[in-house]
Design a protein around this motif. Sequence first.
Motif, PDB file in Angstrom:
ATOM      1  N   HIS A   1      -0.037 -16.376  14.702  1.00  0.00           N
ATOM      2  CA  HIS A   1      -0.645 -15.178  14.117  1.00  0.00           C
ATOM      3  C   HIS A   1      -1.176 -15.449  12.707  1.00  0.00           C
ATOM      4  CE1 HIS A   1      -0.399 -11.370  11.775  1.00  0.00           C
ATOM      5  NE2 HIS A   1      -0.973 -10.865  12.847  1.00  0.00           N
TER       6      HIS A   1
ATOM      7  N   PHE B   1       8.731 -10.438  21.511  1.00  0.00           N
ATOM      8  CA  PHE B   1       7.356 -10.241  21.941  1.00  0.00           C
ATOM      9  C   PHE B   1       6.989 -11.121  23.128  1.00  0.00           C
ATOM     10  CE2 PHE B   1       7.215  -9.756  17.182  1.00  0.00           C
ATOM     11  CZ  PHE B   1       7.138  -8.373  17.184  1.00  0.00           C
TER      12      PHE B   1
ATOM     13  N   ASN C   1      -3.406  -9.711  23.154  1.00  0.00           N
ATOM     14  CA  ASN C   1      -2.494  -8.591  22.953  1.00  0.00           C
ATOM     15  C   ASN C   1      -1.040  -9.064  22.903  1.00  0.00           C
ATOM     16  OD1 ASN C   1      -4.618  -6.785  22.955  1.00  0.00           O
ATOM     17  ND2 ASN C   1      -4.405  -6.272  25.122  1.00  0.00           N
ATOM     18  N   VAL C   2      -0.268  -8.379  22.100  1.00  0.00           N
ATOM     19  CA  VAL C   2       1.169  -8.650  21.981  1.00  0.00           C
ATOM     20  C   VAL C   2       1.916  -7.474  22.611  1.00  0.00           C
ATOM     21  CG1 VAL C   2       3.083  -8.920  20.359  1.00  0.00           C
ATOM     22  CG2 VAL C   2       0.908 -10.062  19.919  1.00  0.00           C
TER      23      VAL C   2
ATOM     24  N   TYR D   1       5.465  -5.404  23.377  1.00  0.00           N
ATOM     25  CA  TYR D   1       6.778  -5.148  22.771  1.00  0.00           C
ATOM     26  C   TYR D   1       7.430  -3.968  23.472  1.00  0.00           C
ATOM     27  CZ  TYR D   1      10.277  -3.633  19.363  1.00  0.00           C
ATOM     28  OH  TYR D   1      11.455  -3.240  18.766  1.00  0.00           O
TER      29      TYR D   1
ATOM     30  N   THR E   1       6.068  -5.998  14.108  1.00  0.00           N
ATOM     31  CA  THR E   1       4.855  -6.656  14.587  1.00  0.00           C
ATOM     32  C   THR E   1       4.828  -8.055  13.987  1.00  0.00           C
ATOM     33  OG1 THR E   1       3.306  -6.134  12.790  1.00  0.00           O
ATOM     34  CG2 THR E   1       3.702  -4.399  14.428  1.00  0.00           C
TER      35      THR E   1
ATOM     36  N   ARG F   1      -0.335   2.165  21.675  1.00  0.00           N
ATOM     37  CA  ARG F   1      -1.148   1.030  21.209  1.00  0.00           C
ATOM     38  C   ARG F   1      -1.232   1.010  19.688  1.00  0.00           C
ATOM     39  NH1 ARG F   1      -5.030  -2.057  23.949  1.00  0.00           N
ATOM     40  NH2 ARG F   1      -4.685  -0.687  25.752  1.00  0.00           N
TER      41      ARG F   1
ATOM     42  N   ARG G   1      -3.065  -5.084  15.854  1.00  0.00           N
ATOM     43  CA  ARG G   1      -1.774  -5.686  15.491  1.00  0.00           C
ATOM     44  C   ARG G   1      -1.379  -6.820  16.426  1.00  0.00           C
ATOM     45  NH1 ARG G   1       0.602  -4.901  10.479  1.00  0.00           N
ATOM     46  NH2 ARG G   1      -0.172  -2.918   9.650  1.00  0.00           N
ATOM     47  N   GLY G   2      -2.349  -7.296  17.219  1.00  0.00           N
ATOM     48  CA  GLY G   2      -2.075  -8.441  18.073  1.00  0.00           C
ATOM     49  C   GLY G   2      -2.432  -9.743  17.378  1.00  0.00           C
TER      50      GLY G   2
ATOM     51  N   ASP H   1      -4.437  -6.122  20.237  1.00  0.00           N
ATOM     52  CA  ASP H   1      -3.586  -4.988  19.875  1.00  0.00           C
ATOM     53  C   ASP H   1      -2.126  -5.320  20.191  1.00  0.00           C
ATOM     54  OD1 ASP H   1      -5.959  -3.614  19.302  1.00  0.00           O
ATOM     55  OD2 ASP H   1      -6.065  -2.787  21.336  1.00  0.00           O
ATOM     56  N   GLN H   2      -1.231  -4.517  19.666  1.00  0.00           N
ATOM     57  CA  GLN H   2       0.157  -4.586  20.102  1.00  0.00           C
ATOM     58  C   GLN H   2       0.417  -3.395  21.025  1.00  0.00           C
ATOM     59  OE1 GLN H   2       3.312  -5.991  17.592  1.00  0.00           O
ATOM     60  NE2 GLN H   2       4.661  -4.306  18.179  1.00  0.00           N
TER      61      GLN H   2
ATOM     62  N   VAL I   1       3.044  -1.196  22.851  1.00  0.00           N
ATOM     63  CA  VAL I   1       4.455  -0.827  22.731  1.00  0.00           C
ATOM     64  C   VAL I   1       4.847  -0.024  23.972  1.00  0.00           C
ATOM     65  CG1 VAL I   1       6.179   0.384  21.349  1.00  0.00           C
ATOM     66  CG2 VAL I   1       4.271  -0.800  20.222  1.00  0.00           C
TER      67      VAL I   1
END
Length: 296
Positions: A143, A199, A205-206, A208, A227, A247, A251-252, A261-262, A264
């Motif tokens: 990252h 993660f 994309n991440v 979680y 994150t 989303r 944050r990915g 994106d992350q 969640v």
Amino acid sequence: MQFKDYYETLGVEPTAGEAEIKTAYRRLARKYHPDVSKEKGAEERFKAVNEAYEVLRDKDKRAEYDQLRAHGYRPGEEFRPPPGFGGPGFGGGGFRFEQDFGGGGGFSDFFESLFGGGRGPGRAQAPQGDVRATLSVSLEQAHAGGKQRISIDGRTLEVNIPAGIAPGQVIRLAGQGRRGGPRPSDLLLEVEYRPHAQFEVDGRNVLYTLPLAPWQAALGTTVSVPTLGGPVELRVPPDSDTGRKLRLRGRGLPGKPAPGDQIVEIEVRAPKASTDAQKDLYRQMADAFDFDPGRG
């Protein structure tokens, strides 16, 4: 050197499938993560869980390990690799580099004796005489980018990890491969991501999983979510349920034309009722709600 039972470490049977192994790993990694666990010896347990998952998640390593385990070794027994085990080509072969920041995160001597590592021979030759190796990096490093040290033939090299580097990408270190001959060959480092306690990755994309108490999910709440770039505040809407996805944009992992994106995913967990008062509250809830989870 002692034999390690990786199935016992993860608390699964040798017949466990990939999903069961992944679930067991994530549960134990969260439990013993050094950043959150208060349990004695958490860091060592965390390393042991990571090592076990590194083997059992990989079908080639797992097959080789199962073959060895069939010889009747038991946890804690003195172990010496039988002829034909360990060294170049074992468990998929190749030269493997782990993170080298002066301790922490490395694998045990037992693992190294079977699957090799950045300390010994076993370099795979690329077609033009270059040396090809696997470079294992953390998600945090993928990252943010940064420097990573590796050791080869008694030399310490510093590798520049670009931010947003993806699995399968290759970093070329000119002249740092095989020595001798008319010219030194290059070292080609193919990147892979190390398993992470919190993660998972899907492209850029991440992913979680966010555990919530039933009242948090029902009433809505604001929680701090980790994150790769640091914790952020996330608003959870009322009437959220297990499986709902929220989303966190951007944050990915970095990338072009835009970062990932992350995602969640909510997981509602019911607390254990340990006292009479707590059990009574559950009875009151059962009376207050006409709810059958089988009907939704």
